[in-house]
Design a protein around this motif. Sequence first.
Motif, mmCIF file in Angstrom:
data_model
loop_
_atom_site.group_PDB
_atom_site.id
_atom_site.type_symbol
_atom_site.label_atom_id
_atom_site.label_comp_id
_atom_site.label_asym_id
_atom_site.label_seq_id
_atom_site.Cartn_x
_atom_site.Cartn_y
_atom_site.Cartn_z
ATOM 1 N N ALA A 40 0.819 -1.215 0.000
ATOM 2 C CA ALA A 40 0.000 0.000 0.000
ATOM 3 C C ALA A 40 0.853 1.265 0.000
ATOM 4 O O ALA A 40 0.437 2.289 -0.544
ATOM 5 C CB ALA A 40 -0.936 -0.006 1.207
ATOM 6 N N LEU A 41 2.040 1.207 0.591
ATOM 7 C CA LEU A 41 2.904 2.391 0.695
ATOM 8 C C LEU A 41 3.969 2.453 -0.400
ATOM 9 O O LEU A 41 4.758 3.402 -0.419
ATOM 10 C CB LEU A 41 3.581 2.407 2.063
ATOM 11 C CG LEU A 41 2.654 2.528 3.281
ATOM 12 C CD1 LEU A 41 3.464 2.427 4.566
ATOM 13 C CD2 LEU A 41 1.843 3.813 3.224
ATOM 14 N N ALA A 42 3.987 1.494 -1.298
ATOM 15 C CA ALA A 42 5.011 1.439 -2.355
ATOM 16 C C ALA A 42 5.081 2.764 -3.113
ATOM 17 O O ALA A 42 4.061 3.354 -3.479
ATOM 18 C CB ALA A 42 4.711 0.295 -3.313
ATOM 19 N N GLY A 43 6.313 3.233 -3.319
ATOM 20 C CA GLY A 43 6.544 4.454 -4.090
ATOM 21 C C GLY A 43 6.295 5.744 -3.335
ATOM 22 O O GLY A 43 6.361 6.819 -3.925
ATOM 23 N N GLN A 44 6.019 5.674 -2.039
ATOM 24 C CA GLN A 44 5.717 6.880 -1.265
ATOM 25 C C GLN A 44 6.847 7.281 -0.322
ATOM 26 O O GLN A 44 6.680 8.154 0.526
ATOM 27 C CB GLN A 44 4.422 6.680 -0.472
ATOM 28 C CG GLN A 44 3.205 6.474 -1.361
ATOM 29 C CD GLN A 44 1.941 6.317 -0.551
ATOM 30 O OE1 GLN A 44 1.691 7.084 0.378
ATOM 31 N NE2 GLN A 44 1.141 5.323 -0.889
ATOM 32 N N GLY A 45 8.011 6.635 -0.433
ATOM 33 C CA GLY A 45 9.172 7.010 0.364
ATOM 34 C C GLY A 45 9.220 6.423 1.760
ATOM 35 O O GLY A 45 10.023 6.877 2.583
ATOM 36 N N PHE A 46 8.404 5.427 2.038
ATOM 37 C CA PHE A 46 8.435 4.775 3.345
ATOM 38 C C PHE A 46 9.451 3.633 3.331
ATOM 39 O O PHE A 46 9.578 2.941 2.333
ATOM 40 C CB PHE A 46 7.066 4.186 3.701
ATOM 41 C CG PHE A 46 6.051 5.200 4.136
ATOM 42 C CD1 PHE A 46 5.898 5.513 5.488
ATOM 43 C CD2 PHE A 46 5.244 5.841 3.211
ATOM 44 C CE1 PHE A 46 4.958 6.437 5.892
ATOM 45 C CE2 PHE A 46 4.309 6.772 3.609
ATOM 46 C CZ PHE A 46 4.164 7.078 4.959
ATOM 47 N N PRO A 47 10.111 3.404 4.468
ATOM 48 C CA PRO A 47 10.962 2.209 4.572
ATOM 49 C C PRO A 47 10.082 0.968 4.719
ATOM 50 O O PRO A 47 8.868 1.073 4.897
ATOM 51 C CB PRO A 47 11.760 2.464 5.855
ATOM 52 C CG PRO A 47 10.857 3.318 6.681
ATOM 53 C CD PRO A 47 10.099 4.184 5.698
ATOM 54 N N LYS A 48 10.706 -0.182 4.660
ATOM 55 C CA LYS A 48 9.994 -1.447 4.831
ATOM 56 C C LYS A 48 9.277 -1.459 6.187
ATOM 57 O O LYS A 48 9.834 -1.029 7.197
ATOM 58 C CB LYS A 48 11.000 -2.595 4.748
ATOM 59 C CG LYS A 48 10.387 -3.965 4.730
ATOM 60 C CD LYS A 48 11.454 -4.996 4.428
ATOM 61 C CE LYS A 48 10.929 -6.392 4.502
ATOM 62 N NZ LYS A 48 9.949 -6.738 3.513
ATOM 63 N N ALA A 49 8.022 -1.926 6.194
ATOM 64 C CA ALA A 49 7.228 -1.990 7.427
ATOM 65 C C ALA A 49 7.847 -2.961 8.412
ATOM 66 O O ALA A 49 8.454 -3.962 8.023
ATOM 67 C CB ALA A 49 5.800 -2.411 7.103
ATOM 68 N N GLU A 50 7.685 -2.655 9.693
ATOM 69 C CA GLU A 50 8.217 -3.486 10.770
ATOM 70 C C GLU A 50 7.081 -3.928 11.681
ATOM 71 O O GLU A 50 6.161 -3.144 11.937
ATOM 72 C CB GLU A 50 9.232 -2.695 11.599
ATOM 73 C CG GLU A 50 10.424 -2.238 10.798
ATOM 74 C CD GLU A 50 11.383 -1.400 11.629
ATOM 75 O OE1 GLU A 50 11.078 -1.098 12.807
ATOM 76 O OE2 GLU A 50 12.444 -1.049 11.101
ATOM 77 N N PRO A 51 7.142 -5.153 12.202
ATOM 78 C CA PRO A 51 6.096 -5.612 13.125
ATOM 79 C C PRO A 51 6.017 -4.725 14.365
ATOM 80 O O PRO A 51 7.039 -4.208 14.833
ATOM 81 C CB PRO A 51 6.536 -7.021 13.509
ATOM 82 C CG PRO A 51 7.481 -7.439 12.428
ATOM 83 C CD PRO A 51 8.143 -6.183 11.948
ATOM 84 N N LEU A 52 4.819 -4.533 14.883
ATOM 85 C CA LEU A 52 4.638 -3.791 16.121
ATOM 86 C C LEU A 52 5.260 -4.574 17.272
ATOM 87 O O LEU A 52 5.124 -5.797 17.338
ATOM 88 C CB LEU A 52 3.154 -3.590 16.416
ATOM 89 C CG LEU A 52 2.379 -2.681 15.480
ATOM 90 C CD1 LEU A 52 0.900 -2.710 15.837
ATOM 91 C CD2 LEU A 52 2.908 -1.262 15.556
ATOM 92 N N VAL A 53 5.886 -3.886 18.177
ATOM 93 C CA VAL A 53 6.471 -4.531 19.338
ATOM 94 C C VAL A 53 5.365 -5.117 20.213
ATOM 95 O O VAL A 53 5.462 -6.239 20.678
ATOM 96 C CB VAL A 53 7.339 -3.531 20.142
ATOM 97 C CG1 VAL A 53 7.807 -4.140 21.451
ATOM 98 C CG2 VAL A 53 8.516 -3.068 19.310
ATOM 99 N N ALA A 54 4.274 -4.373 20.397
ATOM 100 C CA ALA A 54 3.193 -4.800 21.288
ATOM 101 C C ALA A 54 2.399 -5.978 20.736
ATOM 102 O O ALA A 54 1.876 -6.770 21.498
ATOM 103 C CB ALA A 54 2.248 -3.636 21.554
ATOM 104 N N ASN A 55 2.298 -6.101 19.419
ATOM 105 C CA ASN A 55 1.502 -7.176 18.834
ATOM 106 C C ASN A 55 2.024 -7.526 17.438
ATOM 107 O O ASN A 55 1.374 -7.231 16.431
ATOM 108 C CB ASN A 55 0.027 -6.776 18.777
ATOM 109 C CG ASN A 55 -0.872 -7.953 18.529
ATOM 110 O OD1 ASN A 55 -0.414 -9.054 18.220
ATOM 111 N ND2 ASN A 55 -2.165 -7.718 18.654
ATOM 112 N N PRO A 56 3.183 -8.161 17.345
ATOM 113 C CA PRO A 56 3.807 -8.410 16.044
ATOM 114 C C PRO A 56 3.037 -9.379 15.149
ATOM 115 O O PRO A 56 3.204 -9.337 13.937
ATOM 116 C CB PRO A 56 5.182 -8.978 16.408
ATOM 117 C CG PRO A 56 5.018 -9.531 17.783
ATOM 118 C CD PRO A 56 3.985 -8.670 18.452
#
Length: 186
Positions: A65-81
Amino acid sequence: MTARRAAVVAAALALTLTACTSQVGGQATPSSQAPGSTAPGTSGATADPGNPFSGVSSCSILDQALAGQGFPKAEPLVANPKEGCRASKPTSGNTPGVDVGLSLNPGRGYKENVGNPSQASEGNVNGRPAVMEREPENSPGQCDVWMEVKPNSRAFVLLASGSDTAMACDLVKGIAEKVEPLLPKN
């Protein structure tokens, strides 16, 4: 993005406080997916019939969904990965940073536990029933979208950016429109 704002995003995705009681009508749409095939963003694992997200990666969906918008690779949430991921784009010049989270919650309806019901409105995303909430937890610059995923599950997209709530809601709506086709079909 400040550590405080990132913590608020993670907490909002992991914890919810109150319920929204109004109803939204919707009709299930059969999946066009062939038996045994996997939907976009899935890993191909055997599906659990009680969990529409079985084998689905929230990080993979968020990255697409964020491809091409300058975001780094998504990371799992610490609280609920297992259910959630996030990606952050830092402040650049006069453009505030953006923190986006996606949580896939099996067994929770899309209208359950909306944190600020007085700021929530019902509607749809690409025809899928949804609730948009302005300023969850009464925090300016934040907006979220809760989308229905049958049976009785939801996908939750949260965005925090600066203090402009209207801009945050425009941004999260656009991201939710890109997330929606990657979700399991109702």
